[in-house]
Design an enzyme around this catalytic site. Structure first.
Site, short mmCIF file in Angstrom:
data_model
loop_
_atom_site.label_atom_id
_atom_site.label_comp_id
_atom_site.label_asym_id
_atom_site.label_seq_id
_atom_site.Cartn_x
_atom_site.Cartn_y
_atom_site.Cartn_z
N ASP A 161 56.40 40.17 14.18
CA ASP A 161 57.29 41.23 14.64
C ASP A 161 58.63 41.20 13.89
OD1 ASP A 161 57.98 43.40 16.18
OD2 ASP A 161 58.62 42.24 17.92
N ASN A 218 50.66 50.77 19.07
CA ASN A 218 51.31 51.15 17.81
C ASN A 218 50.84 52.52 17.30
OD1 ASN A 218 51.46 47.73 16.54
ND2 ASN A 218 53.05 48.91 17.58
C1 IPE Z 1 53.59 43.87 18.76
O1 IPE Z 1 54.78 44.31 18.20
C2 IPE Z 1 52.44 44.33 17.96
C3 IPE Z 1 52.33 43.77 16.62
C4 IPE Z 1 53.07 42.87 16.08
C5 IPE Z 1 51.24 44.30 15.84
P1 IPE Z 1 55.54 45.59 18.76
O2 IPE Z 1 56.78 45.72 17.98
O3 IPE Z 1 54.63 46.77 18.75
O4 IPE Z 1 55.82 45.17 20.26
P2 IPE Z 1 56.81 45.76 21.35
O5 IPE Z 1 56.47 47.21 21.48
O6 IPE Z 1 58.19 45.58 20.84
O7 IPE Z 1 56.55 44.97 22.57
C1 IPE Z 2 55.92 44.44 13.43
O1 IPE Z 2 57.19 44.90 13.11
C2 IPE Z 2 54.82 45.19 12.71
C3 IPE Z 2 54.03 46.08 13.56
C4 IPE Z 2 54.14 46.22 14.85
C5 IPE Z 2 53.03 46.89 12.88
P1 IPE Z 2 57.86 46.14 13.84
O2 IPE Z 2 57.49 47.37 13.08
O3 IPE Z 2 57.51 46.16 15.27
O4 IPE Z 2 59.39 45.84 13.64
P2 IPE Z 2 60.55 46.01 14.71
O5 IPE Z 2 60.13 45.26 15.94
O6 IPE Z 2 60.70 47.46 14.96
O7 IPE Z 2 61.76 45.40 14.07
MG MG Z 3 58.34 45.30 16.92
#
Ligand code: IPE
Ligand code: IPE
Ligand code: MG
Length: 248
Positions: free
Chosen positions: A21, A69
């Site tokens: 993340d 996502n």
């Molecule tokens: C969790 O990250 C899913 C992945 C890393 C693929 P998110 O960024 O989607 O999670 P939330 O929504 O902040 O909980």
């Molecule tokens: C994790 O990084 C990757 C996926 C969930 C695909 P994020 O895209 O959630 O990055 P933040 O949490 O918005 O910084």
């Molecule tokens: Mg995230």
């Protein structure tokens, strides 16, 4: 500090799961679009896989894309899927050189056709590798997985292949996408968020959870080593008392 030499190779976790993340925030810090963060996260994937394989970790599960996502802006979803197709096809050779087997969990049929094809090709091309198994969680969510398992079990009962009294924890394990994969002893989440976000809810029941503020594109081998050292310094009691563990 270098953490590699602090690792006790006799006490390695068999399975590490990672919620990767913080890509979006990393990109924002650089004044770039979110996808720039995802692109730079690929290096962290490579480093983690390589580090796990070098150490002899048997399973590494990476949460790459959740069911939720799909609700992101369409241009981000499309860009992520393209990155996925490109990365999988580009990395298959390296996976084979390092004897890494690829597997995937999640609602894979919901992936775009080219992505699904590349993924299956890579899974097939690496299926005989035995050093480390890399499990990609794609279009995955734990509630989806558990719902699916419930449906499969209900169907077996309906078809008289199973009776209600025969249902055990093993029955549930066997109907999850992770059937045959040991539970992760260690779950790591980057980016400072302290939540599970629908990841492996059943399988993480007794996992050690490790949270780091590092954003995923900054995560390097030494960060994985640090998490393993932290895990090795914990006492896993599984409901027992500390004394029971010592006198065992
Ligand atoms: C969790 O990250 C899913 C992945 C890393 C693929 P998110 O960024 O989607 O999670 P939330 O929504 O902040 O909980
Ligand atoms: C994790 O990084 C990757 C996926 C969930 C695909 P994020 O895209 O959630 O990055 P933040 O949490 O918005 O910084
Ligand atoms: Mg995230």
């Amino acid at each position: 500090m270098e953490f590699k030499e602090k690792i006790n190779l006799e006490k390695l976790p068999q399975h590490i799961a990672i919620i990767m993340d913080g890509n979006g925030r990393w990109a924002k810090q650089q004044g770039e679009q979110r996808i720039f963060g995802h692109e730079n996260g690929v290096k962290s994937v490579r480093e983690s896989v390589e580090a796990a394989a070098e150490l002899g970790i048997k399973y590494l599960t990476l949460y790459a894309f959740s069911t939720e996502n799909w609700n992101r802006p369409q241009e981000e979803v499309i860009a992520l899927m393209q990155l996925l197709v490109h990365t999988i096809s580009a990395e298959t050779k390296t996976l084979n050189e390092n004897k890494i087997r690829l597997q995937a969990i999640g609602d894979l049929k919901s992936l775009p056709d080219d992505c699904y094809r590349e993924l299956h090709e890579a899974i097939d091309n690496t299926k005989n590798n035995t050093r480390t198994t890399l499990v990609l969680a794609l279009s995955y969510s734990s509630r989806w997985e558990i719902t699916n398992a419930m449906k499969q079990i209900a169907e077996q009962i309906e078809n008289k292949k199973l009776s209600v009294l025969e249902i055990t924890e093993e029955t549930i394990n066997a109907n999850l996408c992770t059937a045959g994969i040991p539970e992760p002893e260690l779950m790591i989440r980057t980016s400072g968020e302290h939540r599970i976000s629908n990841f492996l809810l059943w399988q993480l029941a007794y996992s050690e959870l490790y949270f780091t503020d590092k954003l995923w594109p900054d995560f390097r081998k030494n960060d994985l080593y640090e998490a393993i050292v932290d895990y090795q310094n914990r006492e896993r009691r599984f409901g027992k008392t500390s004394e029971q563990l010592i006198t065992k």
